[in-house]
Design a protein around this motif. Sequence first.
Motif, PDB file in Angstrom:
ATOM      1  N   PHE A  92       0.833  -1.202   0.000  1.00 34.79           N
ATOM      2  CA  PHE A  92       0.000   0.000   0.000  1.00 34.79           C
ATOM      3  C   PHE A  92       0.873   1.258   0.000  1.00 34.79           C
ATOM      4  O   PHE A  92       0.623   2.197  -0.765  1.00 34.79           O
ATOM      5  CB  PHE A  92      -0.921   0.000   1.223  1.00 34.79           C
ATOM      6  N   ILE A  93       1.894   1.271   0.843  1.00 34.49           N
ATOM      7  CA  ILE A  93       2.796   2.434   0.898  1.00 34.49           C
ATOM      8  C   ILE A  93       3.502   2.626  -0.432  1.00 34.49           C
ATOM      9  O   ILE A  93       3.633   3.753  -0.935  1.00 34.49           O
ATOM     10  CB  ILE A  93       3.835   2.259   2.029  1.00 34.49           C
ATOM     11  N   GLU A  94       3.962   1.535  -1.028  1.00 34.31           N
ATOM     12  CA  GLU A  94       4.666   1.642  -2.309  1.00 34.31           C
ATOM     13  C   GLU A  94       3.745   2.160  -3.404  1.00 34.31           C
ATOM     14  O   GLU A  94       4.172   2.921  -4.281  1.00 34.31           O
ATOM     15  CB  GLU A  94       5.240   0.275  -2.697  1.00 34.31           C
ATOM     16  N   THR A  95       2.480   1.772  -3.358  1.00 33.02           N
ATOM     17  CA  THR A  95       1.515   2.269  -4.339  1.00 33.02           C
ATOM     18  C   THR A  95       1.379   3.789  -4.233  1.00 33.02           C
ATOM     19  O   THR A  95       1.382   4.504  -5.246  1.00 33.02           O
ATOM     20  CB  THR A  95       0.143   1.610  -4.122  1.00 33.02           C
ATOM     21  N   LEU A  96       1.270   4.297  -3.017  1.00 34.86           N
ATOM     22  CA  LEU A  96       1.175   5.743  -2.824  1.00 34.86           C
ATOM     23  C   LEU A  96       2.453   6.448  -3.282  1.00 34.86           C
ATOM     24  O   LEU A  96       2.398   7.532  -3.877  1.00 34.86           O
ATOM     25  CB  LEU A  96       0.909   6.065  -1.354  1.00 34.86           C
ATOM     26  N   ARG A  97       3.596   5.822  -3.008  1.00 40.96           N
ATOM     27  CA  ARG A  97       4.871   6.419  -3.440  1.00 40.96           C
ATOM     28  C   ARG A  97       4.958   6.472  -4.964  1.00 40.96           C
ATOM     29  O   ARG A  97       5.479   7.431  -5.546  1.00 40.96           O
ATOM     30  CB  ARG A  97       6.048   5.632  -2.870  1.00 40.96           C
ATOM     31  N   HIS A  98       4.444   5.437  -5.624  1.00 42.93           N
ATOM     32  CA  HIS A  98       4.479   5.442  -7.087  1.00 42.93           C
ATOM     33  C   HIS A  98       3.557   6.516  -7.663  1.00 42.93           C
ATOM     34  O   HIS A  98       3.889   7.140  -8.685  1.00 42.93           O
ATOM     35  CB  HIS A  98       4.073   4.075  -7.634  1.00 42.93           C
ATOM     36  N   LEU A  99       2.427   6.753  -7.028  1.00 39.37           N
ATOM     37  CA  LEU A  99       1.554   7.828  -7.484  1.00 39.37           C
ATOM     38  C   LEU A  99       2.266   9.175  -7.401  1.00 39.37           C
ATOM     39  O   LEU A  99       2.105  10.031  -8.270  1.00 39.37           O
ATOM     40  CB  LEU A  99       0.266   7.851  -6.661  1.00 39.37           C
ATOM     41  N   GLY A 100       3.070   9.342  -6.342  1.00 36.12           N
ATOM     42  CA  GLY A 100       3.871  10.556  -6.234  1.00 36.12           C
ATOM     43  C   GLY A 100       4.835  10.681  -7.399  1.00 36.12           C
ATOM     44  O   GLY A 100       5.043  11.765  -7.953  1.00 36.12           O
ATOM     45  N   PHE A 101       5.421   9.547  -7.786  1.00 38.73           N
ATOM     46  CA  PHE A 101       6.348   9.546  -8.924  1.00 38.73           C
ATOM     47  C   PHE A 101       5.626   9.906 -10.218  1.00 38.73           C
ATOM     48  O   PHE A 101       6.137  10.679 -11.041  1.00 38.73           O
ATOM     49  CB  PHE A 101       6.997   8.167  -9.048  1.00 38.73           C
ATOM     50  N   ALA A 102       4.410   9.365 -10.414  1.00 40.64           N
ATOM     51  CA  ALA A 102       3.643   9.679 -11.619  1.00 40.64           C
ATOM     52  C   ALA A 102       3.335  11.170 -11.699  1.00 40.64           C
ATOM     53  O   ALA A 102       3.440  11.787 -12.767  1.00 40.64           O
ATOM     54  CB  ALA A 102       2.350   8.860 -11.634  1.00 40.64           C
ATOM     55  N   HIS A 103       2.963  11.761 -10.575  1.00 40.63           N
ATOM     56  CA  HIS A 103       2.721  13.209 -10.542  1.00 40.63           C
ATOM     57  C   HIS A 103       3.993  13.973 -10.900  1.00 40.63           C
ATOM     58  O   HIS A 103       3.945  14.939 -11.666  1.00 40.63           O
ATOM     59  CB  HIS A 103       2.242  13.622  -9.148  1.00 40.63           C
ATOM     60  N   ALA A 104       5.119  13.548 -10.328  1.00 36.87           N
ATOM     61  CA  ALA A 104       6.384  14.235 -10.593  1.00 36.87           C
ATOM     62  C   ALA A 104       6.734  14.175 -12.071  1.00 36.87           C
ATOM     63  O   ALA A 104       7.179  15.168 -12.665  1.00 36.87           O
ATOM     64  CB  ALA A 104       7.497  13.616  -9.754  1.00 36.87           C
ATOM     65  N   CYS A 105       6.548  12.988 -12.685  1.00 33.67           N
ATOM     66  CA  CYS A 105       6.880  12.814 -14.103  1.00 33.67           C
ATOM     67  C   CYS A 105       6.028  13.709 -14.997  1.00 33.67           C
ATOM     68  O   CYS A 105       6.547  14.548 -15.741  1.00 33.67           O
ATOM     69  CB  CYS A 105       6.659  11.351 -14.513  1.00 33.67           C
ATOM     70  N   TRP A 106       4.721  13.507 -14.901  1.00 29.40           N
ATOM     71  CA  TRP A 106       3.828  14.074 -15.898  1.00 29.40           C
ATOM     72  C   TRP A 106       3.387  15.504 -15.613  1.00 29.40           C
ATOM     73  O   TRP A 106       3.123  16.267 -16.550  1.00 29.40           O
ATOM     74  CB  TRP A 106       2.605  13.162 -16.042  1.00 29.40           C
ATOM     75  N   ILE A 107       3.315  15.877 -14.341  1.00 32.97           N
ATOM     76  CA  ILE A 107       2.929  17.249 -14.017  1.00 32.97           C
ATOM     77  C   ILE A 107       4.179  18.107 -13.826  1.00 32.97           C
ATOM     78  O   ILE A 107       4.348  19.128 -14.486  1.00 32.97           O
ATOM     79  CB  ILE A 107       2.047  17.287 -12.757  1.00 32.97           C
ATOM     80  N   GLY A 108       5.063  17.673 -12.920  1.00 29.92           N
ATOM     81  CA  GLY A 108       6.267  18.465 -12.666  1.00 29.92           C
ATOM     82  C   GLY A 108       7.222  18.482 -13.846  1.00 29.92           C
ATOM     83  O   GLY A 108       7.631  19.548 -14.322  1.00 29.92           O
TER      84      GLY A 108
END
Length: 264
Positions: free
Chosen positions: A140-156
């Motif tokens: 569960f924690i890793e899933t949330l961390r990956h969502l953070g990565f997706a935001h960083a990639c595509w938005i940031g």
Amino acid sequence: MTDFSEQDLSGSGFQQVDLSGSTFRRADMTDLDIREVNFSGTRVRAAYFDGVRMTGVEVPDMEISGEIVRLVVNGVDVVPLVEAELNRQMPERALMAPTTVDGFREAFAITDRLWGETMGRARELETDQLYEQVDDEWSFIETLRHLGFAHACWIGGVVLAQRSPWHPLDLPWDEAPEFEDVPWARRARPELHEVMALRRQRRNTVAEVLDGLTDAGLDRSVTSATQFMTDATGLTVADCLRVVLNEEWQHRLYAERDLAKLAS
């Protein structure tokens, strides 16, 4: 056990051989000719299938989860049927492909509400359970961390053109290429509140992007400012927002499935 690493085995023939229990990682398996083989118990993850044809196969039990554009079973394209059933089960899903800024606001508000319900169930579990992997998938924690990565990639990295949008807790997908400036702390064990704080920050960034956006601005072409995201060329702001929205939707479903198994 024989180990084949960084070898060219193209064109090889395998007849009456035992490959059970073998692992294939980053292997080129295009144009294979496979006949009279036993795939029972096979696990395929993060694979790309295009132009694959299977004839004369027996499928007593098979599960497919992923991005499926066309899948013909016995002459019938089942993808529209699956899409209709998924939308029937969760009517909000039909709103996950918006074309306007207001549509994106509504869609992200829906995923936030659903994630809030999921987080409520997660808080009922012990901390160790939030780090427990189910069926060899992310915790569960890793899933949330990956969502953070997706935001960083595509938005940031793409929409906002930031050269280093990463946070140390961001988690790339397992098969992602490694770059020096991209975080890769797979063994990190942050507390849930730390991951949630980062998540709120990333969601606030999306809200700020949408607040300063017009419908016409959704069609603006973007180019990644990071070496990592070279495949973003030719995409639009709307494309990037949809990628993040899809990640939010799909990974919540995965999290719900895993939480149910952990709680049982």
